[in-house]
Design an enzyme around this catalytic site. Structure first.
Site, PDB file in Angstrom:
ATOM      1  N   GLY B  45       0.975  -1.281   0.035  1.00  0.00           N
ATOM      2  CA  GLY B  45       0.139   0.064   0.167  1.00  0.00           C
ATOM      3  C   GLY B  45       0.751   1.360   0.027  1.00  0.00           C
ATOM      4  O   GLY B  45       0.293   2.428  -0.143  1.00  0.00           O
ATOM      5  N   HIS B  46       2.172   1.130  -0.070  1.00  0.00           N
ATOM      6  CA  HIS B  46       3.036   2.387   0.090  1.00  0.00           C
ATOM      7  C   HIS B  46       3.990   2.494  -0.964  1.00  0.00           C
ATOM      8  O   HIS B  46       5.232   1.687  -0.580  1.00  0.00           O
ATOM      9  CB  HIS B  46       3.546   2.518   1.679  1.00  0.00           C
ATOM     10  CG  HIS B  46       4.224   4.022   1.897  1.00  0.00           C
ATOM     11  ND1 HIS B  46       5.421   4.097   1.443  1.00  0.00           N
ATOM     12  CD2 HIS B  46       3.701   5.069   2.396  1.00  0.00           C
ATOM     13  CE1 HIS B  46       5.844   5.465   1.553  1.00  0.00           C
ATOM     14  NE2 HIS B  46       4.958   5.866   2.371  1.00  0.00           N
ATOM     15  N   PHE B  47       4.025   2.623  -2.117  1.00  0.00           N
ATOM     16  CA  PHE B  47       2.820   3.237  -2.711  1.00  0.00           C
ATOM     17  C   PHE B  47       2.208   2.184  -3.510  1.00  0.00           C
ATOM     18  O   PHE B  47       2.915   1.278  -3.893  1.00  0.00           O
ATOM     19  CB  PHE B  47       3.118   4.649  -3.345  1.00  0.00           C
ATOM     20  CG  PHE B  47       3.487   5.690  -2.468  1.00  0.00           C
ATOM     21  CD1 PHE B  47       2.746   6.377  -1.577  1.00  0.00           C
ATOM     22  CD2 PHE B  47       4.943   6.036  -2.383  1.00  0.00           C
ATOM     23  CE1 PHE B  47       3.325   7.612  -0.966  1.00  0.00           C
ATOM     24  CE2 PHE B  47       5.462   6.866  -1.617  1.00  0.00           C
ATOM     25  CZ  PHE B  47       4.621   7.708  -0.804  1.00  0.00           C
TER      26      PHE B  47
END
Lengths: 84, 147
Positions: B45-47
């Protein structure tokens, strides 16, 4: 150094760590660093170290544990200055 | 105190342990390393479609090596083992990103350790010695955490 000068110096040391400005403006001997000024324990250590430098004293562990109010700080400063 | 002993006393475990090895430690400084595995969950999720190590995780890694592991060494065996660590302040500058699979090296130098507060200058570098992040970090070693 007069009592007023000691309080003024202490106030200038404490100021950067104060979270409750209103309590700081009405600071007196009964003011509690944690309860009234909302200073955390980590910043109490900085206040102790800055107090040592400003007054040329050494604060021991036992004094640190009771240095929770302006009154206690003043008595520790006076006591340690007298020992010098 | 050797590396394995210090790491075994850290209060973290996977997926939140960011220390692989303590390379050296003395009264004034500590050096440790960590490899950011490609499979760490936060990279999903990052990124999105562009995995880069979050700055907060870099700070956490610096604090685990530079404050917690260093603190364990500094208090030695004298103190109660049931102490807890509280991260109290950070001021950091990020200079370079860390990508999945990279190994980082963290050096922490003691500014002071008094009344249970450890304050340090901490630097994170790549293997060739390029600076990733520099920070001033502080933590308290305490017997109990006040809610």
């Amino acid at each position: 150094m007069t009592q007023t000068e000691i309080i003024d110096t202490l106030k200038s040391i404490v100021k950067p760590y104060v979270q409750n400005q209103q309590a700081f403006e009405t600071l007196d001997e009964k003011t509690d660093f944690v309860k009234d000024l909302q200073i955390n324990s980590a910043n109490l250590v900085d206040i102790a170290l800055d107090t040592e430098d400003a007054f040329g004293i050494e604060i021991d562990n036992e004094s640190m544990q009771r240095m929770l109010t302006v009154e206690a700080a003043l008595s520790i400063i006076e006591e340690k200055r007298a020992q010098k | 105190m050797e590396s394995a002993k210090i790491i075994s006393r850290l209060p973290y475990s996977e997926p939140f342990l960011f220390v692989d090895e303590i390379i050296s430690v003395d009264e004034n400084s500590i050096l440790g390393s960590f490899r950011f595995d490609e499979n760490l969950d936060f990279y999903r999720g990052h990124f999105r479609n562009n995995p880069i190590t979050p700055g907060v995780i870099l700070i956490e890694c610096m604090a685990q090596i530079g404050l917690a592991a260093f603190g364990i060494y500094l208090i030695k065996d004298e103190t109660d083992r049931n102490v807890q660590f509280v991260f109290t302040s950070s001021e950091a500058e990020f200079l370079k990103p860390v990508f999945p699979g990279e190994t980082v090296f963290v050096t922490s130098r003691k500014i002071y350790f008094r009344f249970g507060k450890l304050k340090c200058e901490v630097i994170m570098e790549t293997e060739p010695g390029e600076k990733i992040c520099k920070a001033t970090l502080s933590g308290m070693i305490t017997n109990q955490i006040v809610p």
